[in-house]
Design an enzyme around this catalytic site. Structure first.
Site, mmCIF file in Angstrom:
data_model
loop_
_atom_site.group_PDB
_atom_site.id
_atom_site.type_symbol
_atom_site.label_atom_id
_atom_site.label_comp_id
_atom_site.label_asym_id
_atom_site.label_seq_id
_atom_site.Cartn_x
_atom_site.Cartn_y
_atom_site.Cartn_z
ATOM 1 C CE1 TYR A 31 -5.524 0.164 10.882
ATOM 2 C CE2 TYR A 31 -6.895 2.139 10.939
ATOM 3 C CZ TYR A 31 -6.735 0.780 11.150
ATOM 4 O OH TYR A 31 -7.765 0.030 11.629
ATOM 5 C CB ILE A 32 0.440 6.350 8.290
ATOM 6 C CG1 ILE A 32 -0.176 5.491 7.191
ATOM 7 C CG2 ILE A 32 1.852 6.820 7.922
ATOM 8 C CD1 ILE A 32 0.487 4.147 6.979
ATOM 9 C CG ASP A 89 -5.668 11.819 16.496
ATOM 10 O OD1 ASP A 89 -5.090 11.161 15.604
ATOM 11 O OD2 ASP A 89 -6.902 11.997 16.515
ATOM 12 C CB VAL A 112 3.676 0.560 5.485
ATOM 13 C CG1 VAL A 112 5.108 0.983 5.751
ATOM 14 C CG2 VAL A 112 2.704 1.612 5.997
ATOM 15 C CE LYS A 168 0.345 5.984 -1.092
ATOM 16 N NZ LYS A 168 0.619 4.959 -0.127
ATOM 17 C CG HIS A 198 4.779 -14.135 -22.530
ATOM 18 N ND1 HIS A 198 5.634 -13.120 -22.203
ATOM 19 C CD2 HIS A 198 4.787 -14.218 -23.883
ATOM 20 C CE1 HIS A 198 6.149 -12.614 -23.304
ATOM 21 N NE2 HIS A 198 5.651 -13.256 -24.344
ATOM 22 C CB CYS A 255 -4.549 2.917 -0.361
ATOM 23 S SG CYS A 255 -4.280 2.921 1.406
ATOM 24 C CE LYS A 275 -4.471 -6.436 2.176
ATOM 25 N NZ LYS A 275 -3.247 -5.974 1.528
ATOM 26 N NE ARG A 295 -10.747 0.775 8.261
ATOM 27 C CZ ARG A 295 -9.606 1.379 8.566
ATOM 28 N NH1 ARG A 295 -9.609 2.626 8.919
ATOM 29 N NH2 ARG A 295 -8.476 0.727 8.511
HETATM 30 N N1 SAJ Z 1 -6.894 -7.021 -5.187
HETATM 31 C C1 SAJ Z 1 -7.433 -7.763 -6.224
HETATM 32 N N2 SAJ Z 1 -6.588 -8.467 -7.041
HETATM 33 C C2 SAJ Z 1 -5.230 -8.460 -6.854
HETATM 34 C C3 SAJ Z 1 -4.680 -7.693 -5.808
HETATM 35 C C4 SAJ Z 1 -5.534 -6.988 -4.975
HETATM 36 O O1 SAJ Z 1 -8.659 -7.793 -6.416
HETATM 37 O O2 SAJ Z 1 -4.535 -9.138 -7.637
HETATM 38 C C5 SAJ Z 1 -7.781 -6.237 -4.292
HETATM 39 C C6 SAJ Z 1 -7.742 -6.694 -2.837
HETATM 40 O O3 SAJ Z 1 -8.578 -7.802 -2.625
HETATM 41 C C7 SAJ Z 1 -8.215 -5.443 -2.119
HETATM 42 C C8 SAJ Z 1 -7.634 -4.320 -2.983
HETATM 43 O O4 SAJ Z 1 -7.320 -4.902 -4.240
HETATM 44 O O5 SAJ Z 1 -9.627 -5.348 -2.132
HETATM 45 C C9 SAJ Z 1 -6.402 -3.644 -2.394
HETATM 46 O O6 SAJ Z 1 -5.523 -4.588 -1.797
HETATM 47 P P1 SAJ Z 1 -3.929 -4.515 -1.984
HETATM 48 O O7 SAJ Z 1 -3.343 -5.672 -1.273
HETATM 49 O O8 SAJ Z 1 -3.601 -4.393 -3.430
HETATM 50 O O9 SAJ Z 1 -3.482 -3.128 -1.340
HETATM 51 P P2 SAJ Z 1 -3.734 -2.324 0.083
HETATM 52 O O10 SAJ Z 1 -4.855 -1.376 -0.149
HETATM 53 O O11 SAJ Z 1 -3.800 -3.222 1.258
HETATM 54 O O12 SAJ Z 1 -2.316 -1.511 0.192
HETATM 55 C C10 SAJ Z 1 -1.874 -0.712 -0.915
HETATM 56 C C11 SAJ Z 1 -0.386 -1.069 -1.230
HETATM 57 N N3 SAJ Z 1 -0.015 -0.479 -2.508
HETATM 58 C C12 SAJ Z 1 0.530 -1.200 -3.503
HETATM 59 O O13 SAJ Z 1 0.725 -2.397 -3.427
HETATM 60 C C13 SAJ Z 1 0.925 -0.446 -4.751
HETATM 61 C C14 SAJ Z 1 0.504 -0.560 -0.093
HETATM 62 O O14 SAJ Z 1 1.883 -0.780 -0.399
HETATM 63 C C15 SAJ Z 1 0.264 0.944 0.129
HETATM 64 O O15 SAJ Z 1 1.088 1.453 1.176
HETATM 65 C C16 SAJ Z 1 -1.190 1.120 0.525
HETATM 66 O O16 SAJ Z 1 -1.999 0.682 -0.578
HETATM 67 C C17 SAJ Z 1 -1.404 2.612 0.836
HETATM 68 O O17 SAJ Z 1 -1.414 2.969 2.029
HETATM 69 O O18 SAJ Z 1 -1.468 3.408 -0.117
#
Ligand code: SAJ
Length: 421
Positions: free
Chosen positions: A13-14, A33, A161, A212, A250, A266, A332, A339
């Site tokens: 993916y990256i 790979d 990303v 990170k 607030h 992640c 999400k 996954r």
């Molecule tokens: N989630 C909640 N409530 C929220 C936000 C998210 O329950 O308010 C849940 C989502 O439904 C999901 C999980 O958290 O199950 C993760 O979703 P996400 O949208 O927060 O993040 P990822 O896993 O798609 O991507 C994250 C990102 N990191 C951050 O926002 C700090 C992305 O920028 C990173 O590059 C990625 O992890 C990574 O590769 O590490």
């Protein structure tokens, strides 16, 4: 010395989007790979992962001869390692793929090369990578031995990303660049500037590794706070969604959204790398992981309680008569990625508890996942709502937000995402 040829180890993916971005800027890119299918697919100009716009870029890069994939490494001026870093059963990081990548590229390294680790890694992994390289190549010097005079430069540069937006975010996001020496950082900045328009901010390797992990742990702690609030509010009979909207008025409060748990590859993994490095100190980060990991079980208990209530209201029925709609399987909203999905985890357990009584809905996939096959019906949302006595909303997909509340009137509703609050 500029970079004519770039090698990317790990074409997932990256790694694949990164390889494609270099190739689109007319660098010769060799992607390596272990997966023969991935290698063959890429060499046909196609992709083996789902990511918008990536197919066109890979197809052009392969057709123009700038990108080729291989099972074996070849000499290059820069090597980027983008392999998985899972954790073991005890939540300690497993660096075996980084070690394998080091052993793979070490034989083809030459004086002046740059090696960059991009995989999300525990603090110290870049130094460990450099040690593995030095073990195999005693004829070359590395930063831990020769500092600025090293033959090989080594740096850590994490990807940040968001899946689904990778092509754009690879270009525009700022990058944290952590060289083992100042020269390692400088050369890495030069390399990334090939396609990155965001700022390349320089630090050392350990701080970049921690940065990170910190980004994802910060989000995990924020989500855990929201999830804990949802459990407290349920007990106190308060609508948590309304509460969060009010509190967020607030000017210095910004609470995230509760859900059925945290999924993806992640945020549910990376905080453990901090916990395993500092188990005594990382109390809040560990607690957040435990709260988020415990949320699916809490949802299942709510469904069981709803079934018990339904039986009281329907004394002539048995538990075998109840019908449960599970809306959403993805980790999400508005993606097809299942996954590490808490929605899938909850649905699987409900299907085990109430075999053949669950109606599974996931508008972003075409067929029921194999793990649910034979024990649940895969239906659309309308059919599920028509039949169900209990509705469990697990993912806030766009199409679920359009469901008329009147369709839910005679049902018990467990809305884990606050879509219908
Ligand atoms: N989630 C909640 N409530 C929220 C936000 C998210 O329950 O308010 C849940 C989502 O439904 C999901 C999980 O958290 O199950 C993760 O979703 P996400 O949208 O927060 O993040 P990822 O896993 O798609 O991507 C994250 C990102 N990191 C951050 O926002 C700090 C992305 O920028 C990173 O590059 C990625 O992890 C990574 O590769 O590490």
């Amino acid at each position: 010395m500029s970079f004519e040829t770039v090698s990317v180890i790990g074409l997932g993916y990256i790694g694949l989007p990164t390889a494609a971005m270099f190739a689109s800027r007319k660098k010769r890119v060799i992607g390596v790979d272990v997966n023969q299918v991935a290698v063959d697919t890429i060499n046909r100009g196609e992709i083996h992962i789902v990511e918008p716009e990536l197919d066109m870029i890979v197809s052009a890069a392969v057709t123009e001869g700038y990108l080729r994939a291989s099972l074996t490494p070849a000499p290059a001026d820069a090597f980027l390692i983008a392999v998985p870093t899972p954790f073991k059963d005890d939540h300690h990081p497993d660096l075996k793929y980084i070690e394998a990548a080091a052993k793979l590229i070490a034989p083809v390294l030459k004086k002046g090369d740059l090696v960059i680790l991009e995989s999300t890694s525990p603090v110290g992994a870049t130094e460990q990578l450099a040690a593995w390289l030095a073990e195999t190549r005693s004829d070359l010097s590395f930063p831990q031995q020769a500092g600025e005079a090293a033959d090989i430069n080594v740096a850590y540069c994490p990807e940040r990303v968001l899946p689904g937006h990778v092509v754009r975010e690879l270009v525009v996001n700022d990058r944290v660049i952590g060289g083992m020496t100042a020269q390692c950082s400088e050369r890495s900045v030069e390399l990334y500037k090939t396609f990155v328009t965001g700022e390349c901010v320089v630090t050392n390797a350990r701080t970049a590794e921690m940065a990170k992990l910190t980004e994802n742990a910060s989000r995990d702690v924020g989500i855990a706070f929201a999830n804990e609030l949802s459990i407290i509010c349920d007990k106190l009979d308060i609508n948590v969604w309304e509460l969060i909207l009010l509190a967020n008025r607030h000017p210095r409060v910004n609470i995230l959204q509760p859900g059925p748990g945290v999924g993806g590859h992640c945020i549910a993994v990376d905080p453990w790398f901090i916990v395993s490095s500092a188990p005594e100190e990382a109390k809040l980060i560990r607690a957040a992981r435990e709260i988020n990991d415990g949320k699916p079980e809490w949802v299942i208990e709510k469904v069981k309680a709803a079934v018990a209530d339904w039986l009281i209201s329907n004394p002539t029925k048995t538990a075998q008569d109840v019908s449960i709609a599970c809306l959403g399987l993805a980790f999400k909203a508005d993606i097809d990625d299942l996954r590490e999905s808490p929605a899938l985890q909850i649905t699987k357990q409900l299907v085990n508890l109430f075999s053949n009584q669950c109606l599974v809905v996931e508008p972003n996939i075409n067929r029921i996942p194999r793990s649910l096959e034979g024990n649940a019906q895969f239906v659309n949302a309308d059919d599920a709502l028509e039949q169900a006595n209990i509705v469990v909303l697990l993912v806030d997909h766009r199409s679920f937000k359009d469901i008329e509340l009147s369709n839910l009137a005679d049902k018990a509703v467990i809305d884990t995402r606050g879509v219908w609050h």
